[in-house]
Design a protein around this motif. Structure first.
Motif, mmCIF file in Angstrom:
data_model
loop_
_atom_site.group_PDB
_atom_site.id
_atom_site.type_symbol
_atom_site.label_atom_id
_atom_site.label_comp_id
_atom_site.label_asym_id
_atom_site.label_seq_id
_atom_site.Cartn_x
_atom_site.Cartn_y
_atom_site.Cartn_z
ATOM 1 N N GLY A 8 39.972 39.377 24.830
ATOM 2 C CA GLY A 8 39.950 38.036 24.274
ATOM 3 C C GLY A 8 38.565 37.441 24.327
ATOM 4 N N LEU A 9 38.386 36.365 23.561
ATOM 5 C CA LEU A 9 37.097 35.692 23.488
ATOM 6 C C LEU A 9 37.247 34.216 23.769
ATOM 7 N N GLY A 10 36.106 33.653 24.245
ATOM 8 C CA GLY A 10 35.989 32.236 24.518
ATOM 9 C C GLY A 10 36.151 31.911 25.994
ATOM 10 N N SER A 11 35.348 32.316 26.817
ATOM 11 C CA SER A 11 34.250 33.273 26.924
ATOM 12 C C SER A 11 34.769 34.707 26.657
ATOM 13 N N ILE A 12 34.793 35.605 27.651
ATOM 14 C CA ILE A 12 35.408 36.910 27.450
ATOM 15 C C ILE A 12 36.546 37.071 28.452
ATOM 16 N N ILE A 13 37.620 37.692 27.995
ATOM 17 C CA ILE A 13 38.788 37.910 28.846
ATOM 18 C C ILE A 13 38.921 39.408 29.102
ATOM 19 N N VAL A 14 38.905 39.781 30.367
ATOM 20 C CA VAL A 14 38.991 41.181 30.770
ATOM 21 C C VAL A 14 39.989 41.294 31.906
ATOM 22 N N ASN A 15 40.973 42.174 31.740
ATOM 23 C CA ASN A 15 42.003 42.385 32.760
ATOM 24 C C ASN A 15 42.688 41.087 33.166
ATOM 25 N N GLY A 16 42.909 40.215 32.182
ATOM 26 C CA GLY A 16 43.641 38.977 32.429
ATOM 27 C C GLY A 16 42.826 37.858 33.031
ATOM 28 N N ILE A 17 41.506 38.051 33.186
ATOM 29 C CA ILE A 17 40.631 37.024 33.761
ATOM 30 C C ILE A 17 39.678 36.530 32.681
ATOM 31 N N TYR A 53 36.338 35.194 31.953
ATOM 32 C CA TYR A 53 35.017 35.100 32.567
ATOM 33 C C TYR A 53 34.080 34.269 31.683
ATOM 34 N N ASN A 54 33.504 33.226 32.251
ATOM 35 C CA ASN A 54 32.455 32.480 31.571
ATOM 36 C C ASN A 54 31.190 33.332 31.605
ATOM 37 N N ASP A 55 30.712 33.729 30.413
ATOM 38 C CA ASP A 55 29.555 34.616 30.350
ATOM 39 C C ASP A 55 28.327 33.920 29.779
ATOM 40 N N ASP A 56 28.325 32.578 29.784
ATOM 41 C CA ASP A 56 27.225 31.824 29.183
ATOM 42 C C ASP A 56 25.871 32.190 29.768
ATOM 43 N N ASN A 57 25.804 32.401 31.069
ATOM 44 C CA ASN A 57 24.530 32.671 31.738
ATOM 45 C C ASN A 57 24.461 34.074 32.333
ATOM 46 N N ALA A 58 25.364 34.941 31.901
ATOM 47 C CA ALA A 58 25.398 36.297 32.451
ATOM 48 C C ALA A 58 24.306 37.168 31.827
ATOM 49 N N THR A 59 23.763 38.070 32.632
ATOM 50 C CA THR A 59 22.852 39.095 32.134
ATOM 51 C C THR A 59 23.682 40.267 31.633
ATOM 52 N N VAL A 60 23.478 40.646 30.362
ATOM 53 C CA VAL A 60 24.258 41.738 29.771
ATOM 54 C C VAL A 60 23.337 42.934 29.570
ATOM 55 N N THR A 69 45.585 31.317 32.354
ATOM 56 C CA THR A 69 44.679 32.443 32.562
ATOM 57 C C THR A 69 43.774 32.180 33.750
ATOM 58 N N ALA A 70 43.661 33.148 34.644
ATOM 59 C CA ALA A 70 42.734 33.044 35.768
ATOM 60 C C ALA A 70 41.308 32.992 35.247
ATOM 61 N N THR A 71 40.416 32.348 36.001
ATOM 62 C CA THR A 71 39.042 32.171 35.533
ATOM 63 C C THR A 71 38.029 32.589 36.600
ATOM 64 N N ALA A 72 36.826 32.913 36.122
ATOM 65 C CA ALA A 72 35.708 33.241 37.003
ATOM 66 C C ALA A 72 34.426 33.130 36.190
ATOM 67 N N THR A 73 33.296 33.238 36.866
ATOM 68 C CA THR A 73 32.000 33.184 36.197
ATOM 69 C C THR A 73 31.298 34.525 36.337
#
Length: 400
Positions: free
Chosen positions: A54-63, A65-72, A107-111
């Protein structure tokens, strides 16, 4: 950051170190049903590896994740990934502790702080069948949930004139790639890419193949300019970047994403993938990550090399100390529901379509409208499935 070119060995000492300390019990926290997204047991952070659902931020394994400031970064070499993260891509995420969902269907959330991403195979399509296609001698299996983007939006639109970049999971028992995201183009890429188990290795001729002896890849060669591991041979899993002439430029061993992302001890962990090395039900590896499942609850089918697994646990000395191991089937993966959060645009009430995150969604009388009236500019949450290459909304609710 550069990936470490080593092949982890599961030693007695590291196994004992990984078992030291207590392991917290994980609980379900929404985002798709019981025991999905179990990373909310109070660890110092979280690590998860799986498919973007999923998107908005990104959803992985049901979580979510806010990826606004993540290093990819690229999983191949640790350099900047340089692409947008899309649904169906396989990622590993280092992030904050997870906050449980506040509602039963939330949905569970994290950064996210650091994300690694990378495709498995890239090259020309050589044949297409009802549920798979072939490239460079190897088979790519396709499910209903496999996301196609580019000049073909579904398997039926794929042809031998196309080039593809495929994200997914390699089954080492068959050599097949289970595709989760396929980017289709009419333009030949400047480099090809394959991953798999080495066979037909010849140091004298500097040639090898990937896959199984029953279905090997096209022959790949290397020369004195090729970056190669210090030690490799038949039976070793490698990731290969090559020219369209199948001359390898980089050959890398499968390494743990835990090292690439500098994951810390005591973090909650959830990973999805295929068993890439198997010694016993208590001692195996999933996509380069060592797992101690000696005290885990195992649900579903038997564990073995190549089996699809979903694992929850905690990290200790670079080992995933598992509390639960599940073995989902392909039919469960094919019926995957995707989740999107964002602002609705390009609403066409006549065609019953709208756009979210650049993707066009269809809706119909079967779509569950959770007390919302669709309009451009409205913030919505959409649950959707894939059908004949289209996104079909099954549920739409407010995301205010």
């Amino acid at each position: 950051m550069q990936s470490i070119q080593t092949n982890p060995t599961f030693t007695r000492r590291t196994l004992l170190l990984g078992m030291i300390g207590s392991v917290a019990h994980l609980t379900g926290c929404g985002g798709g049903g019981s025991d999905v997204a179990g990373l909310s047991s109070g660890g110092t952070g979280s690590f998860t590896s799986g498919t973007i659902s999923g998107l908005g931020s990104i959803i992985v394994n049901g979580i979510r994740y806010n990826d606004d400031n993540a290093t990819v970064i690229s999983r191949d070499d640790g350099t900047s990934f340089g692409q947008s993260l899309k649904v169906g891509m396989v990622v590993s995420i280092q992030g904050s502790a997870v906050t449980a969902a506040t509602t039963s269907n939330g949905t569970a959330t994290a950064t996210a702080t650091k994300i690694s991403c990378g495709s498995e195979w890239q090259g020309p399509v050589s044949s297409v069948s009802a549920s798979s296609f072939n490239m460079l001698g190897l088979t790519v299996d396709v499910l209903t949930s496999t996301v196609f983007e580019g000049v073909a939006t579904q398997l039926a639109g794929l042809s031998t004139s196309h080039f593809v970049e495929v994200h997914g999971y390699v089954d080492q028992t068959t050599g097949h790639l289970q595709a989760t995201h396929v980017e289709v183009s009419n333009t030949q890429p400047t480099q090809y890419k394959l991953s798999g188990v080495v066979n037909n290795f010849s140091a004298v001729n500097r040639t090898f193949k990937l896959g199984t002896t029953a279905q090997p890849s096209s022959q790949i060669s290397w020369d004195s300019n090729t970056s190669v591991p210090s030690s490799w041979s038949d039976g070793v899993f490698v990731r290969v970047t090559m020219t369209p002439g199948l001359l390898a430029t980089h050959i890398r061993l499968l390494t743990s994403p835990l090292a690439l992302l500098d994951a810390d001890n005591e973090q909650d962990v959830e990973i999805h993938g295929f068993i890439s090395a198997y010694q016993s039900n208590a001692n195996f590896t999933v996509n380069g990550i060592q797992v101690d499942a000696s005290n885990a609850r195992i649900a579903g089918g038997s564990l073995a090399l190549g089996v699809r697994v979903e694992i929850k646990g905690s990290l200790n000395n670079s080992i995933l100390v598992a509390t639960k191991v599940e073995t989902p089937s392909n039919s469960e993966e094919a019926s995957r529901t995707f989740e999107f959060h964002g602002t609705l645009s390009a609403l066409d009430a006549t065609a019953q379509t709208f756009v979210l995150h650049g993707l066009t969604f269809q809706y119909n009388n079967s779509t569950s409208m959770q007390g919302i009236t669709l309009a451009n500019g409205v913030s919505i949450e959409v649950k959707a499935t894939r059908s004949s290459g289209a996104w079909v909304a099954t549920e739409i609710s407010s995301d205010a």
